[in-house]
Every structure is written in structure tokens, then in C-alpha cells.
Design a protein around this motif. Structure first.
Motif, short mmCIF file in Angstrom:
data_model
loop_
_atom_site.label_atom_id
_atom_site.label_comp_id
_atom_site.label_asym_id
_atom_site.label_seq_id
_atom_site.Cartn_x
_atom_site.Cartn_y
_atom_site.Cartn_z
N PRO A 150 -32.94 71.81 88.52
CA PRO A 150 -31.99 72.35 87.54
C PRO A 150 -31.70 73.83 87.70
O PRO A 150 -30.61 74.29 87.38
N ARG A 151 -32.66 74.60 88.20
CA ARG A 151 -32.42 76.04 88.32
C ARG A 151 -31.24 76.34 89.24
O ARG A 151 -30.61 77.40 89.12
N LEU A 152 -30.94 75.44 90.17
CA LEU A 152 -29.80 75.65 91.06
C LEU A 152 -28.50 75.78 90.27
O LEU A 152 -27.54 76.40 90.74
N MET A 153 -28.46 75.21 89.07
CA MET A 153 -27.24 75.27 88.27
C MET A 153 -26.87 76.70 87.87
O MET A 153 -25.76 76.94 87.40
N GLU A 154 -27.77 77.66 88.08
CA GLU A 154 -27.44 79.04 87.75
C GLU A 154 -26.30 79.54 88.62
O GLU A 154 -25.55 80.45 88.22
N LEU A 155 -26.11 78.97 89.80
CA LEU A 155 -24.99 79.36 90.66
C LEU A 155 -23.68 78.90 90.03
O LEU A 155 -22.73 79.68 89.89
N GLY A 156 -23.61 77.62 89.66
CA GLY A 156 -22.41 77.12 88.99
C GLY A 156 -22.21 77.77 87.64
O GLY A 156 -21.07 78.01 87.22
N ASN A 157 -23.30 78.06 86.94
CA ASN A 157 -23.20 78.73 85.64
C ASN A 157 -22.53 80.10 85.78
O ASN A 157 -21.79 80.54 84.89
N ALA A 158 -22.82 80.78 86.88
CA ALA A 158 -22.22 82.10 87.11
C ALA A 158 -20.70 81.96 87.20
O ALA A 158 -19.95 82.76 86.62
N TYR A 159 -20.23 80.96 87.93
CA TYR A 159 -18.79 80.73 88.02
C TYR A 159 -18.20 80.34 86.66
O TYR A 159 -17.18 80.89 86.23
N MET A 160 -18.86 79.41 85.97
CA MET A 160 -18.35 78.93 84.69
C MET A 160 -18.31 80.06 83.66
O MET A 160 -17.38 80.15 82.85
N SER A 161 -19.31 80.92 83.67
CA SER A 161 -19.35 82.03 82.73
C SER A 161 -18.26 83.04 83.04
O SER A 161 -17.56 83.52 82.13
N ALA A 162 -18.11 83.39 84.31
CA ALA A 162 -17.07 84.34 84.69
C ALA A 162 -15.68 83.78 84.39
O ALA A 162 -14.77 84.52 84.02
N LEU A 163 -15.52 82.48 84.51
CA LEU A 163 -14.23 81.83 84.23
C LEU A 163 -13.89 81.90 82.74
O LEU A 163 -12.71 81.99 82.38
N ARG A 164 -14.88 81.80 81.88
CA ARG A 164 -14.76 81.86 80.42
C ARG A 164 -14.14 80.60 79.81
O ARG A 164 -14.34 80.32 78.63
N LEU A 165 -13.36 79.85 80.55
CA LEU A 165 -12.63 78.71 79.98
C LEU A 165 -13.54 77.68 79.34
O LEU A 165 -13.25 77.19 78.24
N PRO A 166 -14.66 77.27 79.98
CA PRO A 166 -15.51 76.27 79.33
C PRO A 166 -16.03 76.72 77.97
O PRO A 166 -16.02 75.95 77.00
N ALA A 167 -16.47 77.97 77.87
CA ALA A 167 -17.03 78.45 76.61
C ALA A 167 -15.97 78.52 75.52
O ALA A 167 -16.23 78.19 74.36
N LEU A 168 -14.75 78.93 75.88
CA LEU A 168 -13.71 79.12 74.88
C LEU A 168 -12.99 77.83 74.52
O LEU A 168 -12.63 77.61 73.35
N LEU A 169 -12.78 76.94 75.49
CA LEU A 169 -11.93 75.78 75.26
C LEU A 169 -12.69 74.49 75.01
O LEU A 169 -12.12 73.52 74.48
N ALA A 170 -13.97 74.43 75.38
CA ALA A 170 -14.74 73.20 75.19
C ALA A 170 -14.74 72.72 73.73
O ALA A 170 -14.60 71.52 73.49
N PRO A 171 -14.91 73.60 72.72
CA PRO A 171 -14.88 73.11 71.34
C PRO A 171 -13.57 72.41 70.98
O PRO A 171 -13.56 71.43 70.23
N HIS A 172 -12.45 72.90 71.51
CA HIS A 172 -11.17 72.25 71.24
C HIS A 172 -11.10 70.89 71.92
O HIS A 172 -10.59 69.92 71.34
N ALA A 173 -11.60 70.80 73.15
CA ALA A 173 -11.60 69.52 73.85
C ALA A 173 -12.51 68.52 73.15
O ALA A 173 -12.16 67.34 73.01
N ASP A 174 -13.67 68.98 72.68
CA ASP A 174 -14.59 68.09 71.98
C ASP A 174 -13.98 67.58 70.68
O ASP A 174 -14.11 66.39 70.34
#
Length: 585
Positions: free
Chosen positions: A105-129
Motif C-alpha cells: 500500500p505504501r506505493l500508493m503515495e506516488l499516485g497520491n502525489a498526483y491526485m493531490s496535486a490535481l485537486r480534482l478528486p478531493a474537490l469533486l468526489a463529494p459531488h460524484a458520490d
């Protein structure tokens, strides 16, 4: 987008497709490696290129490959594979189980870096849910990755037929609903790249997340996609009417980034099955609600400014020197340093200059520059003037298989390590919905003549177990009713007020110790496992015969070991759950 049920046991036809895909992938991989070697910049870091190749092969294999399998898949010498995997294991990115290598699971920190920099998942996920809950259909968010798309969020429905891909999965644009929308922004070079890829892989065998085409694509398919792109440009939405596989339908609407002249930031899709909606019904019935949700997403992007940059990290790669001294030639320091570069990007640092990367990692400017040149060559970073940004391709480094990890799967290797250290059986458990029982979700038994015989799935009374008391201490409202507190042994506490006092003590001291209350001669010690919000989601314990450890020894000798293991499990859980949902059982 979506997919139907997992094909864990393929039929002969499916097996043939898998075999064809594997052969094609091997040939394609060899061709890509040869092409990559011809075009590698002189300043690129070869060990970093090879390490990325190993991670990608593990990802394509579903997260697990033998060392010999990695040797065949990458074309690297066995000694090189051994050194790369040893380095990745030191970083916590892979683990060994015999001769098999597993992504961690620690490998996910690489993808997390992209997802965090992108911002879209954090901002838009609640609307999608919220949209998924309202429509009772799966909703996804996707971004463009050259002539493909990658998912950055999935809000799925729990049904017998699963309708979701994994976060990070790559799909060919022409077989999806988001694809034509992204293609409206393609340049002539992008269309040429797409046609070249189609000619090289007409059956989509290199896209492991989708079923391969039964027959190769032809010119009519190219014309169809061009027409769909034109219609998407005119309509502002796009349909997938069973292009991925029979029964699957989806409708997509672009989410446009503010201040970019209408550029597409991502695409939101509603995904269903023809047993619930036809493609026409999706357009006439669900499209208005999807458009409304997209407007809310765009407003969210417009109203939420970038966070102010916090103190930049520094010397993130300093630890690599000590590892090199300890492991010697088995540790490839240039690989570890290079991978550390990807982790410096974050929500408040989406774009970094070479100087900023060097400062954050503690690497020499020349070393950081070579790593960035390597990543640009591999398509993992993109230069934007003087700065660099991560690309969606970072998600190809382990994120898809790891995005479906459960807490028991995260805990299992840690339990095995704990059991080997303390020579006692260890377990993970969760609280039942009623709060009356605990349920074991993971377990590693020790090899003893006399041991605690409990299997995964076993349910026991929560009030009389250390696991249960740790869980109840964090959820006092779910404590069992007084009439259900019955004596299981002469030592069982059945007084409601006394139990309440014990739970208060457990909550403050951070562990529970139960002595012969569930069964005579049985002693158990448990500690909590907390999620990113600090809520207790599971408990970790060890149980033994009372003759093996005194109550004092349980606290002085065993508790530190349990606490250390709980911390390691929590670290993996927090990494894995930053942008994905990790089921507790």
C-alpha cells in the motif's frame, strides 16, 4: 465508466483471450523496451527506468509476480531484478512472500502525489458520490492520458454485477463515453498518435482493464470515433452504448476548468447496465441531473482557490544514504532517490521548478535534473515552462490493483510479522452492526501444541473480549444492553456500570487486557486501529493461555509489539485511503 463481473476463472474462450493478450503484451513490451532504449536521453537514469519497468509489470499482473516472472516480463537480468526489488522493499513499496513479489500500500503515495496535486478528486468526489446516491447508479470521474482515459474517482453501487473499473485504470478513448469529449481538444499530432496506436494494437490487447476486441478495428471504426467526437463537440455530452462490452452503457459530460477558456479538467460519467437503462434512456432521463451535478462541480472549482504553499519539505532523500551503507550493492540508491522525487508534489505544490525539487529532496541539482529528464522521457512528468507537473501516467505505478485493497489485506503481512516476533497468534476484528459481537477478519496462528483456535469469520461476544472492548470504547453508544451481559466464565464482568468504567479506562490508556472472561485460561490483549480521521475501525490483538504470560508481562513485553504493529497498519491504511475507500472487512 464500467465493467461487468470480475473474470477470476476464465472460460476457455476467455483463457484464449488472456493468452493472446499475454503474448501480445510480451511482444509489445519487448518492442517498447527496444524503442525506449534507442530514444533514452543520455542524461536519463537507467536504474530508475528499470525500476519503473518492474513496478509497471507488477501493476499489469494485478500486483503480484514471482521473481522469475519479473525477469521474463522485463527482460532484465535476474541479478538486476533482485536488486531492484530489494530496493523497492526497503522503501516499503513491495514485499516478499517466498519467491513472489507483492505491491504494498505504501506505493500508493506516488499516485497520491498526483491526485493531490490535481485537486480534482478531493474537490469533486463529494459531488460524484452524492449523484451516485441520488441516481442509484455508478458515477466516475476521468482525466485524459494521451489517447486514453484514466479514472480518478469511482462512486459505485453494490450489486451482483459490479459496474466499475479501478482508479488509475487506462482505457482506450474510442471505447468510452469520456473519450470523444477529450478528443474534441486533440491536435493533429494527437490524432496521428491515436491512429498509430490503433494500427499497432487493433484488438486493444495492451489495455488490460477492458475485454479485448473480438476482431481488429478497421477504417469504419476510425470514422465512427471521429463522428462521435464531432457530435460530442456539438452536443456537449457523449454516450458509450456497449462499446466496452455488451450490456454496459454510460453517458458523460465535461467538467471545464475555470480560467482556461473552457478547457476540460475532467469528465463525469453515469454508468449503468442495459437491464436498468438503455443508452437513449440515459440521455433523456439522467443527462439533465448529470449536467446539474457538473455545474456544481465547476462552481466548486471556481470558488476554491489554491491553498497557500506551506513550508516546503526538505531532505526527503537523505535516508537513502544510510540504506546504501547498510545494504551495500543490493540497494540501488539512484532508484530510491528518483522515486522520492515524485513524492514532493502535493496540493500546495502542483508545479515545481528544478531548484524546488532539489531542495525538497536534498539532492544535488544535477541529480534532480537527471531524474526529471528520466520521468519526462517515461511520460510521468511534463515540463510547463520552468516548472514540472505530474501526469496521469503516475497512476500506472501500482494504483489500480492497490485501489481495491481491504483492511484485512493490508493487515495480514503485518500480523504475520508480529506473530513471528512474539510467537503468539494474532488477529484483526471489527464490531458488528449491533455492537453485540466482534467478527474476526484476519488472523495468523502460531505453531504451538496448545494454541487459540479461532478462524476468520468467527463471531464472539464483544463485551467479554479485548478486541470488543477496544472497539466499544470508541463507540460507547453501541455498548450491549445490560440484559445481554451474561457470565461466560466465573470471571466475566456482567455489571453494566463496571463495564462502562472499564471502557472509559480502555479509551484513555489505548489498550484492553481481558483475563479469562471469555474462556477460562484465555488471556487477551488488544489495541485499536484508527482511520485517517482518528476513528477506531478495527482492533488488533494477541491471545494466549494464561500460563504463558503474566498480566504484567502482557503490558511490558507484548503491548509495545502490538502498538508498533498497529502503527504500521495505520500508516498503510492512511496511505491507501487518502483517495480510495478501504473496506474494514
Amino acid at each position: 465508466m464500467a465493467s461487468s463481473t470480475r473474470r477470476d476463472a476464465p472460460t476457455s474462450g476467455a483463457a484464449n483471450a488472456v493468452g493472446e493478450r499475454g503474448t501480445a503484451e510480451a511482444e509489445k513490451g519487448a518492442a517498447e523496451r527496444a524503442a525506449a532504449e534507442r530514444g533514452v536521453p543520455e542524461e536519463a537514469v537507467t536504474p530508475l527506468i528499470r525500476g519503473i519497468a518492474v513496478l509497471r509489470e507488477l501493476t499489469e499482473a494485478g500486483g503480484t509476480l514471482s521473481l522469475s516472472g519479473l525477469e521474463r516480463a522485463t527482460g532484465l537480468a535476474r541479478s538486476t531484478v533482485d536488486r531492484i526489488t530489494a530496493t523497492l522493499a526497503r522503501m516499503g513499496y513491495v514485499r516478499f512472500d517466498g519467491r513472489d513479489v507483492h505491491l504494498s500500500p505504501r506505493l500508493m503515495e506516488l499516485g497520491n502525489a498526483y491526485m493531490s496535486a490535481l485537486r480534482l478528486p478531493a474537490l469533486l468526489a463529494p459531488h460524484a458520490d452524492a449523484l451516485a446516491d441520488e441516481l442509484d447508479e455508478s458515477v466516475s470521474l476521468a482525466v485524459a492520458d494521451l489517447d486514453g482515459i484514466r479514472f480518478i474517482h469511482q462512486a459505485t453501487r453494490r450489486r451482483a454485477m459490479s459496474l466499475s473499473f479501478r482508479i488509475g485504470d487506462l482505457l482506450p478513448a474510442e471505447r468510452t463515453a469520456p473519450g470523444p469529449l477529450f478528443a474534441t481538444e486533440w491536435t493533429a499530432t494527437d490524432w496521428q498518435r491515436w491512429r498509430h496506436r490503433r494500427a499497432a494494437d487493433p484488438r486493444d490487447l495492451s489495455f488490460t482493464a477492458v475485454p479485448p476486441r473480438r476482431y481488429g478495428a478497421d477504417a469504419r471504426d476510425d470514422e465512427t470515433f471521429a463522428r462521435r467526437t464531432q457530435e460530442a463537440s456539438e452536443n456537449g455530452w457523449s454516450l458509450d452504448d456497449q462499446l466496452i462490452e455488451p450490456g454496459l452503457v454510460a453517458i458523460s459530460v465535461p467538467v471545464r476548468a475555470p480560467g482556461t477558456d473552457g478547457r476540460i479538467a475532467c469528465v463525469a460519467s453515469v454508468v449503468s447496465h442495459t437491464s436498468r437503462h438503455t443508452a437513449h434512456h440515459l440521455r433523456t432521463t439522467l443527462l439533465p441531473r448529470l449536467r446539474s451535478a457538473v455545474r456544481a462541480m465547476e462552481q466548486e472549482l471556481h470558488n476554491t482557490p489554491r491553498p497557500e504553499p506551506g513550508p516546503p519539505p526538505s531532505d526527503l532523500a537523505r535516508w537513502t544514504g544510510a540504506s546504501k551503507q547498510q545494504l551495500g550493492r543490493e540497494f540501488i540508491e539512484s532508484l530510491a532517490r528518483g522515486l522520492t522525487v515524485l513524492t514532493v508534489f502535493d496540493e500546495d505544490r502542483p508545479e515545481l521548478t528544478l531548484t524546488e525539487v532539489a531542495r525538497a529532496t536534498g539532492l544535488a541539482r544535477a541529480t534532480a535534473r537527471r531524474a526529471l529528464i528520466t520521468y519526462e522521457h517515461l511520460g510521468l512528468v511534463a515540463p510547463t515552462g520552468r516548472t514540472f507537473t505530474l501526469t496521469p501516467r503516475v497512476l500506472s505505478l501500482g494504483f489500480p490493483p492497490l485501489s481495491r485493497t481491504t483492511l484485512p489485506e493490508i493487515a495480514q503481512p503485518h500480523l504475520a510479522d508480529l506473530t513471528s516476533r512474539i510467537h503468539e497468534s494474532t488477529s484483526l476484528a471489527v464490531l458488528s452492526d449491533s455492537g453485540e459481537e466482534i467478527q474476526y477478519t484476519a488472523r495468523v496462528a502460531t505453531a504451538r501444541v496448545m494454541s487459540v483456535n479461532i478462524t476468520v469469520g468467527t463471531r464472539l461476544a464483544a463485551y467479554a473480549t479485548a478486541l470488543g472492548r477496544v472497539l466499544l470504547a470508541d463507540a460507547p453508544a453501541r455498548a450491549p444492553r445490560p440484559e445481554n451481559l451474561r457470565a461466560l466464565t466465573p470471571h466475566t464482568i456482567t455489571d453494566n456500570e463496571t463495564l462502562g468504567q472499564i471502557l472509559t479506562s480502555v479509551r484513555s490508556q489505548g489498550y484492553a487486557l481481558v483475563d479469562e472472561e471469555l474462556e477460562e485460561g484465555l488471556r487477551s490483549l488488544a489495541v485499536p486501529i484508527r482511520d485517517r480521521s482518528g476513528r477506531v475501525v478495527a482492533a488488533l490483538n494477541t491471545a494466549m493461555h494464561a500460563s504463558r504470560h503474566t498480566l504484567k508481562e502482557c503490558v511490558t513485553d507484548l503491548l509495545p509489539e502490538l502498538t508498533t504493529t498497529a502503527t504500521r497498519i495505520q500508516t498503510d491504511l492512511h496511505t491507501a485511503s487518502r483517495f480510495t475507500r478501504v473496506p474494514a472487512s
